[in-house]
Design an enzyme around this catalytic site. Structure first.
Site, PDB file in Angstrom:
ATOM      1  CE  LYS A  79      39.436  39.692  39.762  1.00  0.00           C
ATOM      2  NZ  LYS A  79      38.019  38.994  39.608  1.00  0.00           N
ATOM      3  CE  LYS A  93      34.046  48.696  38.391  1.00  0.00           C
ATOM      4  NZ  LYS A  93      32.911  47.647  39.022  1.00  0.00           N
ATOM      5  CE  LYS A 143      30.213  42.636  35.642  1.00  0.00           C
ATOM      6  NZ  LYS A 143      30.715  43.288  36.860  1.00  0.00           N
TER       7      LYS A 143
HETATM    8  N1  GLU Z   1      31.355  42.438  40.128  1.00  0.00           N
HETATM    9  C1  GLU Z   1      32.314  43.534  40.817  1.00  0.00           C
HETATM   10  C2  GLU Z   1      32.647  44.572  39.932  1.00  0.00           C
HETATM   11  O1  GLU Z   1      31.761  44.835  39.065  1.00  0.00           O
HETATM   12  C3  GLU Z   1      33.692  42.909  41.279  1.00  0.00           C
HETATM   13  C4  GLU Z   1      34.279  42.428  40.033  1.00  0.00           C
HETATM   14  C5  GLU Z   1      35.784  41.649  40.490  1.00  0.00           C
HETATM   15  O2  GLU Z   1      35.978  41.537  41.865  1.00  0.00           O
HETATM   16  O3  GLU Z   1      36.502  41.115  39.751  1.00  0.00           O
HETATM   17  O4  GLU Z   1      33.159  45.631  40.413  1.00  0.00           O
END
Ligand code: GLU
Length: 434
Positions: A68, A92, A104
């Site tokens: 994710k 995270k 990512k």
């Molecule tokens: N780009 C955001 C982050 O760095 C959201 C990632 C997401 O919602 O998957 O947390």
């Protein structure tokens, strides 16, 4: 000096390992990204020429669930940066207890230099190139720096065209009309706001007596500035990539946001609107903003902003990281020695991916929630995890970042070890099933 962003990011792993018990196998598997894809995206430009852009998608670890993470459009995007961002997503998601691994994506591009049609062709071209690498059960995309809900809509649409059926759960942060979740747009800021509100009383502070400086005035920093302003915090400085504004009596944030919307520049009200008359603003650079004497500093722009060079001059008592990776590991040490509390990115900005998770759940169940439901679920989850991280930090007398990694690593380690460890295979010391 670290040779890469990922090597610097991995330093946090090393530090946290001293405070948690996980198998050597688990440590070994967390050191490297699982899969890294690099693609070339040919795009027909409006003037008829063909331009080829570099794109990336990295799945760092998927032990706890499908990958994710967002997709970033920025001229400085590199494989190293995308790998680091995927690393942070892994920890995270684990820190928040979301059933996801970390991933990512990114494209090396200045999106502001493209027309809307070029941007759409680029976004659809990116999906064409990575379609076999992603999926609702494999790897789920989302917005990040300089990508938004419209781009997520194009990406979901393109993936659905390729698969020949509608696949809303492959992308989160979509327009609400295409299966997006209410509350996703403001979720990163909302999550940070809940964490700040929950942690402030631990320092005997209340909003009215608290000054704040925010670096970055995009979707996260801009909305957070407004939430804090309406709660009574004195937001004395904000900035964007062009520079910032400062007023010791506090800025009129709704007005700065309106002006930024209209002019794309936070400094504009300084000279051409009534705000300067009301609040007596001064112009300052991003670097000056970081060094202001405030209670709370919020880096909400890009990585590597607080470094060994400027960390000795940081005067804020508390730092809440809304950007991903704004503090280098060398700066971390200096801030810690100065007694500054740094609430880390993998907690503070996790509101975005948490509501992304809610969006994915809603897409898969077909049942959609109200804004109150989304915000209540976000609030209770992020505060619960913030409290746990706070407790780990207090009990072990370690910085909050190390505590957040300890918390995340124990969840990750458990999942990795559940598949069998060296000890289990060689010494028969695994759990038995009866
Ligand atoms: N780009 C955001 C982050 O760095 C959201 C990632 C997401 O919602 O998957 O947390």
């Amino acid at each position: 000096m670290m040779d890469s962003l990922l090597a610097d990011a991995s330093q946090r792993l090393e530090q946290a390992l001293k405070y948690t018990f996980i198998s050597e196998d688990a440590i070994e598997s967390l050191k490297f990204p699982q899969t890294s894809l690099s693609v070339s995206i040919p795009v027909r430009m409006d003037d008829g020429s063909l331009q080829v852009f570099q794109g990336y998608r990295v799945r760092y670890d998927d032990t706890r669930g499908p990958g994710k993470g967002g997709v970033r459009y920025h001229p400085s995007v590199t494989m190293d940066e995308v790998q680091s961002l995927a690393f942070w997503m892994t920890f995270k998601c684990a820190a928040l207890g979301l059933p996801f691994g970390g991933a990512k994506g990114g494209i090396t591009v200045n999106p502001k230099a493209l027309s809307r049609m070029e941007l759409e062709r680029l976004s659809r071209g990116y999906i064409d190139a990575i379609a076999d690498f992603i999926g609702p059960d494999v790897d789920i995309l989302a917005p990040d720096v300089y990508t938004n809900s419209m781009i997520m809509g194009w990406m979901m649409d393109q993936y659905s065209i390729i698969k020949r059926h509608i696949c809303p759960a492959v992308v989160t942060g979509k327009p609400i009309s295409m299966g997006g979740s209410v509350g996703r747009e403001a979720a990163t800021a909302m999550g940070a706001f809940y964490v700040i509100q929950a942690m402030l009383p631990k320092f005997d502070k209340d909003p009215e007596s608290t000054t704040v400086a925010i670096q970055g005035f995009g979707n996260a920093g801009g909305i957070l500035a407004e939430l804090l302003y309406h709660k009574g915090y004195k937001v004395v400085a904000v900035s964007d990539s062009q520079g910032g504004v400062y007023s010791k009596n506090g800025l009129d944030i709704p007005s700065v946001r309106r002006t930024k919307e209209a002019t794309r520049d936070v400094r504009a009200p300084y000279c051409d609107s009534s705000v300067c008359e009301i609040s007596n603003q001064e112009i300052l650079t991003n670097e000056e903003l970081l060094k202001l004497d405030v209670d709370i500093l919020v880096p909400a722009a890009l990585e590597n902003q607080i470094t060994a060079a400027n960390a000795p001059y940081i005067q804020a008592k508390l730092v809440f990281e809304v950007a991903n990776g704004p503090t280098t590991s060398a700066a971390d040490k200096i801030l810690d020695e100065k007694g500054i509390y740094v609430f880390p990115d993998i907690l503070v900005n996790a509101g975005g991916v948490t509501v992304s998770y809610f969006e994915w759940v809603q897409n898969r169940s077909g049942l959609y929630w109200t804004l109150d439901e989304v915000n209540q679920k976000l609030q209770s989850r992020i505060i619960e995890e913030a409290d746990r991280i706070w407790t780990i930090s207090q009990e072990n007398a370690i910085p909050l970042r190390t505590a957040a990694y300890v918390h995340a690593i124990s969840r990750l380690g458990e999942a990795i070890s559940a598949k069998g460890t060296r000890d289990y295979y060689l010494n028969g010391r695994g759990k038995s099933r009866n």
